[in-house]
Design a protein around this motif. Structure first.
Motif, mmCIF file in Angstrom:
data_model
loop_
_atom_site.group_PDB
_atom_site.id
_atom_site.type_symbol
_atom_site.label_atom_id
_atom_site.label_comp_id
_atom_site.label_asym_id
_atom_site.label_seq_id
_atom_site.Cartn_x
_atom_site.Cartn_y
_atom_site.Cartn_z
ATOM 1 N N ALA A 16 25.915 44.965 7.071
ATOM 2 C CA ALA A 16 27.075 45.280 6.241
ATOM 3 C C ALA A 16 27.217 44.284 5.091
ATOM 4 O O ALA A 16 27.486 44.664 3.950
ATOM 5 C CB ALA A 16 28.342 45.290 7.098
ATOM 6 N N VAL A 17 27.034 43.018 5.382
ATOM 7 C CA VAL A 17 27.150 42.003 4.345
ATOM 8 C C VAL A 17 26.013 42.133 3.341
ATOM 9 O O VAL A 17 26.195 41.950 2.125
ATOM 10 C CB VAL A 17 27.186 40.600 4.981
ATOM 11 N N GLY A 46 34.003 41.967 4.095
ATOM 12 C CA GLY A 46 34.602 41.580 5.365
ATOM 13 C C GLY A 46 34.068 42.377 6.520
ATOM 14 O O GLY A 46 33.604 43.514 6.361
ATOM 15 N N VAL A 47 34.150 41.780 7.710
ATOM 16 C CA VAL A 47 33.715 42.412 8.949
ATOM 17 C C VAL A 47 34.852 42.306 9.949
ATOM 18 O O VAL A 47 35.367 41.204 10.200
ATOM 19 C CB VAL A 47 32.455 41.714 9.511
ATOM 20 N N ARG A 74 28.867 33.466 13.773
ATOM 21 C CA ARG A 74 27.640 32.708 13.519
ATOM 22 C C ARG A 74 26.730 33.444 12.541
ATOM 23 O O ARG A 74 26.054 32.831 11.707
ATOM 24 C CB ARG A 74 26.900 32.445 14.826
ATOM 25 N N ALA A 75 26.729 34.771 12.622
ATOM 26 C CA ALA A 75 25.822 35.559 11.790
ATOM 27 C C ALA A 75 26.285 35.657 10.344
ATOM 28 O O ALA A 75 25.479 35.553 9.416
ATOM 29 C CB ALA A 75 25.651 36.957 12.388
ATOM 30 N N VAL A 76 27.603 35.847 10.123
ATOM 31 C CA VAL A 76 28.064 36.152 8.754
ATOM 32 C C VAL A 76 29.279 35.357 8.327
ATOM 33 O O VAL A 76 29.789 35.559 7.221
ATOM 34 C CB VAL A 76 28.368 37.665 8.608
ATOM 35 N N GLY A 77 29.768 34.461 9.168
ATOM 36 C CA GLY A 77 31.020 33.770 8.858
ATOM 37 C C GLY A 77 31.000 32.966 7.580
ATOM 38 O O GLY A 77 32.052 32.764 6.952
#
Length: 411
Positions: A290-291, A297-298, A323-326
């Protein structure tokens, strides 16, 4: 930083003297659970189950709550005893606390007119209000009631190459909506036993059972008479001239379906000019996709346990997504929030804010418009009180707390 709680009239858990409406509500409903019990007494079962219920045997609903309860935060001592700053910034806009109103369908079945109460309460408290495509409030009216805080949540409407979906996006842009929320956690219609047992249909079709339920719910009936039969006014412009509520309900049943694909999300990303969120992510790889296509935002969510009963608790998936997209996107959490402390649990685990649905509606069900304002104030106050107890002067300090999270998934 602006201290939202300290700027108001001083309030504490023991400050319930007097006969004001606020004092009365504090004595009667000191927690969201008290509001829930009151709402259950005041609302016919067919309405109550549309919000309180879940998929299957409600194991997903219970799993969300139990997982939040299992999270422990270790308080620190010696912190500054000055004002507690509960405020936060999301997508460049300032809010009073890291909590907001999640998108919810069928709110007006639970309590007729609930959407207006919650929109006004969110505007008053300056927290995000997410208007839903299948709520009882047209997005233009939601934007007028909550102009500083309104977001809009969209379901997939694939017919005619997403003609209606893209037009709703256009309307949201023109109405001044700040954030577009794209829902991907409803790929099909879930089996919800509570709704089936009550024979829920829209518009309501009176049966002996529903008449008997309504007969012992006079406050709900009064709200229904004042606000009329629930409907989905966002869809009215696409249902012909002077559509009936039955026409609109049939349109929603026929046209809304499936979860957005990433290719479809890219097309909407090209059209929508503001911040865009994907709602319903549970796997970090999906968050990364998505990012990568440009979403801002997620929202980690399992649809409140209302879709897939076997899904993990949303809070247990949150750390992996952070951890993945923060570092690249705003991470929101939505899944079983019942208190200000629950919201802070999510923030401490890396979420930028938490959204709640049932908690806000229970306030409306217990006390109408007063309940909407009351539960909003209560949650923000609980956030402030919990931050004081943990020795965290602002929301950023929550990330440094030692945390025990036994259910967290590892990928």
């Amino acid at each position: 930083m602006h201290d939202r709680t300290d700027a108001r009239k001083p309030a504490t858990h023991w400050g319930v003297a007097g006969n004001s409406r606020e004092a009365q509500l504090r004595r009667r409903y000191p927690t969201v659970e008290d509001l829930r019990k009151a709402a259950e007494r005041r609302i016919p079962s067919l309405g109550y189950e549309t919000v309180a219920g879940g998929a299957g045997q409600y194991l997903g609903v219970k799993r969300n709550a139990d997982a939040l309860d299992d999270i422990e935060l270790v308080p620190r001592v010696g912190a500054d005893k000055g004002p507690i700053a509960t405020d936060t910034t999301l997508f460049g806009r300032h809010y009073s606390a890291p909590i907001g109103v999640a998108p919810m369908g069928l709110q007006s079945v639970f309590w007729p007119g609930a959407e207006r109460h919650l929109a006004r309460a969110a505007q008053r408290a300056r927290i995000p209000y997410t208007a839903g495509a299948v709520s009882g409030l047209a997005l233009e009216e939601a934007a007028k009631l909550a102009p500083d805080v309104v977001w809009f949540q969209l379901y997939r409407l694939p017919r005619d190459d997403h003609r209606v979906g893209f037009d709703l996006v256009r309307r949201a842009q023109e109405a001044g909506v700040h954030v577009l929320v794209m829902t991907v956690d409803t790929p099909g219609r879930a089996k919800r036993p509570g709704e089936l047992r009550n024979g829920l249909t829209l518009p309501f079709r009176p049966t002996l059972k529903t008449i008997m339920q309504a007969a012992v719910s006079p406050h709900w009936v009064a709200a229904l008479l004042q606000n009329g039969q629930p409907s989905f006014p966002c869809f009215a412009p696409y249902c012909g001239d002077n559509p009936s509520k039955n026409d609109i309900a049939w349109f929603a049943q026929r046209e809304v379906g499936g979860a957005f694909t990433f290719e479809e999300l890219k097309r909407y990303r090209d059209v929508w000019k503001g911040p865009m969120v994907i709602k319903g992510v549970m796997h970090p790889a999906d968050a990364e996709k998505a990012v990568a296509i440009g979403l801002d935002g997620v929202q980690v969510s399992n649809h409140g346990g209302r879709q897939l009963e076997a899904a993990p608790a949303a809070i247990d998936m949150l750390p992996a997504v952070v951890r993945a997209v923060g570092s690249k996107a705003t991470v929101l959490f939505d899944g079983g929030v019942r208190s200000g402390l629950d919201a802070l649990r999510a923030v401490a685990l890396g979420a930028d804010a938490a959204l709640a649905g049932r908690a806000f509606l229970y306030g409306v069900g217990a006390a109408g418009a007063d309940g909407a304002n009351y539960v909003t104030d209560m949650l923000i106050e609980e956030i402030s009180v919990a931050m004081r107890q943990m020795g965290t002067p602002d929301t950023a300090a929550l990330r440094a707390l030692p945390i025990r999270h036994p259910g967290a998934w590892q990928f």
